[in-house]
Design a protein around this motif. Structure first.
Motif, PDB file in Angstrom:
ATOM      1  N   SER A 194     -23.305  28.087  18.003  1.00 34.30           N
ATOM      2  CA  SER A 194     -24.061  26.826  18.018  1.00 34.30           C
ATOM      3  C   SER A 194     -24.055  26.106  16.673  1.00 34.30           C
ATOM      4  O   SER A 194     -24.317  24.908  16.620  1.00 34.30           O
ATOM      5  CB  SER A 194     -25.532  27.080  18.377  1.00 34.30           C
ATOM      6  N   ASN A 195     -23.778  26.848  15.603  1.00 37.22           N
ATOM      7  CA  ASN A 195     -23.881  26.225  14.275  1.00 37.22           C
ATOM      8  C   ASN A 195     -22.547  25.965  13.604  1.00 37.22           C
ATOM      9  O   ASN A 195     -22.511  25.445  12.503  1.00 37.22           O
ATOM     10  CB  ASN A 195     -24.747  27.105  13.352  1.00 37.22           C
ATOM     11  N   ARG A 196     -21.446  26.359  14.259  1.00 38.75           N
ATOM     12  CA  ARG A 196     -20.160  26.126  13.603  1.00 38.75           C
ATOM     13  C   ARG A 196     -19.904  24.623  13.493  1.00 38.75           C
ATOM     14  O   ARG A 196     -20.444  23.833  14.295  1.00 38.75           O
ATOM     15  CB  ARG A 196     -19.040  26.832  14.378  1.00 38.75           C
ATOM     16  N   LYS A 197     -19.033  24.262  12.510  1.00 38.19           N
ATOM     17  CA  LYS A 197     -18.781  22.828  12.270  1.00 38.19           C
ATOM     18  C   LYS A 197     -17.959  22.207  13.403  1.00 38.19           C
ATOM     19  O   LYS A 197     -18.205  21.090  13.835  1.00 38.19           O
ATOM     20  CB  LYS A 197     -18.033  22.655  10.952  1.00 38.19           C
ATOM     21  N   THR A 198     -16.939  22.948  13.863  1.00 41.25           N
ATOM     22  CA  THR A 198     -16.051  22.378  14.877  1.00 41.25           C
ATOM     23  C   THR A 198     -16.502  22.767  16.281  1.00 41.25           C
ATOM     24  O   THR A 198     -16.639  23.954  16.581  1.00 41.25           O
ATOM     25  CB  THR A 198     -14.603  22.905  14.660  1.00 41.25           C
ATOM     26  N   ALA A 199     -16.713  21.765  17.103  1.00 39.07           N
ATOM     27  CA  ALA A 199     -17.033  21.970  18.523  1.00 39.07           C
ATOM     28  C   ALA A 199     -18.148  22.988  18.766  1.00 39.07           C
ATOM     29  O   ALA A 199     -17.957  23.959  19.498  1.00 39.07           O
ATOM     30  CB  ALA A 199     -15.765  22.395  19.274  1.00 39.07           C
ATOM     31  N   PRO A 200     -19.323  22.792  18.143  1.00 40.74           N
ATOM     32  CA  PRO A 200     -20.414  23.756  18.381  1.00 40.74           C
ATOM     33  C   PRO A 200     -20.886  23.714  19.835  1.00 40.74           C
ATOM     34  O   PRO A 200     -20.726  22.701  20.517  1.00 40.74           O
ATOM     35  CB  PRO A 200     -21.532  23.270  17.443  1.00 40.74           C
ATOM     36  N   LEU A 201     -21.464  24.842  20.263  1.00 41.83           N
ATOM     37  CA  LEU A 201     -22.037  24.888  21.602  1.00 41.83           C
ATOM     38  C   LEU A 201     -23.256  23.978  21.656  1.00 41.83           C
ATOM     39  O   LEU A 201     -24.199  24.149  20.884  1.00 41.83           O
ATOM     40  CB  LEU A 201     -22.474  26.330  21.918  1.00 41.83           C
ATOM     41  N   LYS A 202     -23.221  22.994  22.534  1.00 42.50           N
ATOM     42  CA  LYS A 202     -24.409  22.165  22.783  1.00 42.50           C
ATOM     43  C   LYS A 202     -24.283  21.555  24.174  1.00 42.50           C
ATOM     44  O   LYS A 202     -23.186  21.513  24.738  1.00 42.50           O
ATOM     45  CB  LYS A 202     -24.584  21.089  21.709  1.00 42.50           C
ATOM     46  N   GLN A 203     -25.406  21.088  24.671  1.00 39.14           N
ATOM     47  CA  GLN A 203     -25.369  20.519  26.013  1.00 39.14           C
ATOM     48  C   GLN A 203     -24.652  19.174  25.983  1.00 39.14           C
ATOM     49  O   GLN A 203     -24.970  18.316  25.149  1.00 39.14           O
ATOM     50  CB  GLN A 203     -26.793  20.363  26.559  1.00 39.14           C
ATOM     51  N   ALA A 204     -23.673  19.004  26.862  1.00 40.02           N
ATOM     52  CA  ALA A 204     -22.923  17.735  26.904  1.00 40.02           C
ATOM     53  C   ALA A 204     -23.800  16.633  27.489  1.00 40.02           C
ATOM     54  O   ALA A 204     -24.706  16.905  28.282  1.00 40.02           O
ATOM     55  CB  ALA A 204     -21.676  17.909  27.770  1.00 40.02           C
ATOM     56  N   GLU A 205     -23.494  15.405  27.084  1.00 46.51           N
ATOM     57  CA  GLU A 205     -24.182  14.253  27.696  1.00 46.51           C
ATOM     58  C   GLU A 205     -23.879  14.238  29.189  1.00 46.51           C
ATOM     59  O   GLU A 205     -22.784  14.627  29.604  1.00 46.51           O
ATOM     60  CB  GLU A 205     -23.616  12.961  27.093  1.00 46.51           C
ATOM     61  N   ASN A 206     -24.810  13.769  29.961  1.00 50.59           N
ATOM     62  CA  ASN A 206     -24.629  13.665  31.419  1.00 50.59           C
ATOM     63  C   ASN A 206     -24.329  14.991  32.088  1.00 50.59           C
ATOM     64  O   ASN A 206     -23.588  15.035  33.076  1.00 50.59           O
ATOM     65  CB  ASN A 206     -23.484  12.696  31.775  1.00 50.59           C
ATOM     66  N   SER A 207     -24.845  16.072  31.526  1.00 48.12           N
ATOM     67  CA  SER A 207     -24.599  17.372  32.176  1.00 48.12           C
ATOM     68  C   SER A 207     -25.864  17.839  32.906  1.00 48.12           C
ATOM     69  O   SER A 207     -26.970  17.419  32.572  1.00 48.12           O
ATOM     70  CB  SER A 207     -24.165  18.416  31.147  1.00 48.12           C
ATOM     71  N   TYR A 208     -25.662  18.693  33.887  1.00 40.57           N
ATOM     72  CA  TYR A 208     -26.784  19.300  34.604  1.00 40.57           C
ATOM     73  C   TYR A 208     -27.205  20.549  33.845  1.00 40.57           C
ATOM     74  O   TYR A 208     -26.355  21.388  33.520  1.00 40.57           O
ATOM     75  CB  TYR A 208     -26.370  19.701  36.023  1.00 40.57           C
ATOM     76  N   TYR A 209     -28.497  20.717  33.592  1.00 36.64           N
ATOM     77  CA  TYR A 209     -29.008  21.891  32.885  1.00 36.64           C
ATOM     78  C   TYR A 209     -29.481  22.903  33.925  1.00 36.64           C
ATOM     79  O   TYR A 209     -30.360  22.604  34.726  1.00 36.64           O
ATOM     80  CB  TYR A 209     -30.177  21.448  31.987  1.00 36.64           C
ATOM     81  N   LEU A 210     -28.867  24.073  33.928  1.00 40.19           N
ATOM     82  CA  LEU A 210     -29.252  25.102  34.909  1.00 40.19           C
ATOM     83  C   LEU A 210     -29.731  26.350  34.191  1.00 40.19           C
ATOM     84  O   LEU A 210     -28.933  27.046  33.552  1.00 40.19           O
ATOM     85  CB  LEU A 210     -28.043  25.478  35.766  1.00 40.19           C
TER      86      LEU A 210
END
Ligand code: DC
Length: 235
Positions: A194-210
């Motif tokens: 989640s904290n790396r500089k390149t492409a960290p894990l995060k919820q994408a815009e317009n995504s469904y949270y399950l």
């Protein structure tokens, strides 16, 4: 070469992102089979590079060695009869089981935080997913690899539940894990991913949270199937 109009019309990506142990690959595999889509496990690609780096005794702090290891890895997925998911091949060898070894799991986040390794894997993932209908699971699929995916899902669960699932999985494979160690290992991987500089894990815009903490696998697959079916029906 770009896609033809009919290839574009037939192309559909369901992007499933989320933290370690959320059940992404189990759910993605089942959802793909129910939808009649292909399944792409992008974590397996980072695991394959990590496995090769371990085999070659590379130092994980040697960025250029990791980059060339990724660039020189031939990663392929092979469909096999009677197998729920494609076999993973690295340089023509079957590494499907070897890449699940706990030693690979402990080191894969570090390898996956290398920008050049990511750029190599991202190109390959786009190439694979550019034709056909896919369920793709990973950490950056809806944010970076396929930001235009027709359906994006962010799959998560409490850390205790994720560690318990990993515990059960490892026990079923004959390992003797310690639950507390798995919790801290998963917390460490979450932190790096989640904290790396390149492409960290995060919820994408317009995504469904399950949040799957108190859902069964079937319930999660039903939800995803429902979301995709509605979306497919839309013009
Ligand atoms: O989903 P998994 O546990 O097999 O993933 C292994 C590692 O690979 C995970 O720690 C993060 C990394 N990964 C990534 O950075 N981006 C992806 N698209 C998929 C996995």
């Amino acid at each position: 070469m770009g896609n033809t109009g009919s290839e574009r019309a037939n192309q559909f990506v369901v992007a499933i992102d989320g933290p370690a142990g959320a059940g992404k690959s189990t759910v993605a595999k089942l959802a793909a089979s129910r939808l009649g889509f292909s399944y792409l496990d992008t974590g397996a690609m980072y695991r394959a590079v990590t496995y090769k780096a371990l085999q070659q005794h590379l130092s994980f702090s040697d960025k250029s060695a990791l980059a060339s290891c990724a660039a020189n890895s031939k990663i392929e997925f092979e469909d096999t009869v009677n197998c729920s998911a494609p076999r993973v091949k690295l340089d023509s060898h079957d590494v499907t089981d070897a890449i699940r070894d706990p030693e690979v799991s402990r080191n894969v986040s570090e390898v996956a935080s290398e920008p050049e390794v990511r750029s190599c894997m991202t190109s390959l993932q786009r190439e694979i997913g550019s034709r056909g209908r896919w369920v793709v699971d990973g950490r950056d699929i809806g944010t970076v690899v396929f930001p235009e995916a027709q359906v994006k899902i962010f799959l998560t669960a409490s850390i205790e539940e994720r560690a318990k699932r990993r515990f059960d999985e490892l026990v079923s494979k004959g390992y003797s894990p310690v639950l507390e160690e798995l919790i801290s290992e998963i917390a460490k991987r979450d932190g790096i991913d989640s904290n790396r500089k390149t492409a960290p894990l995060k919820q994408a815009e317009n995504s469904y949270y399950l949040d799957t903490t108190s859902l069964t696998i079937d319930q999660v697959v039903d939800k995803i199937y429902g979301i995709v079916t509605v979306k497919k029906g839309q013009p």
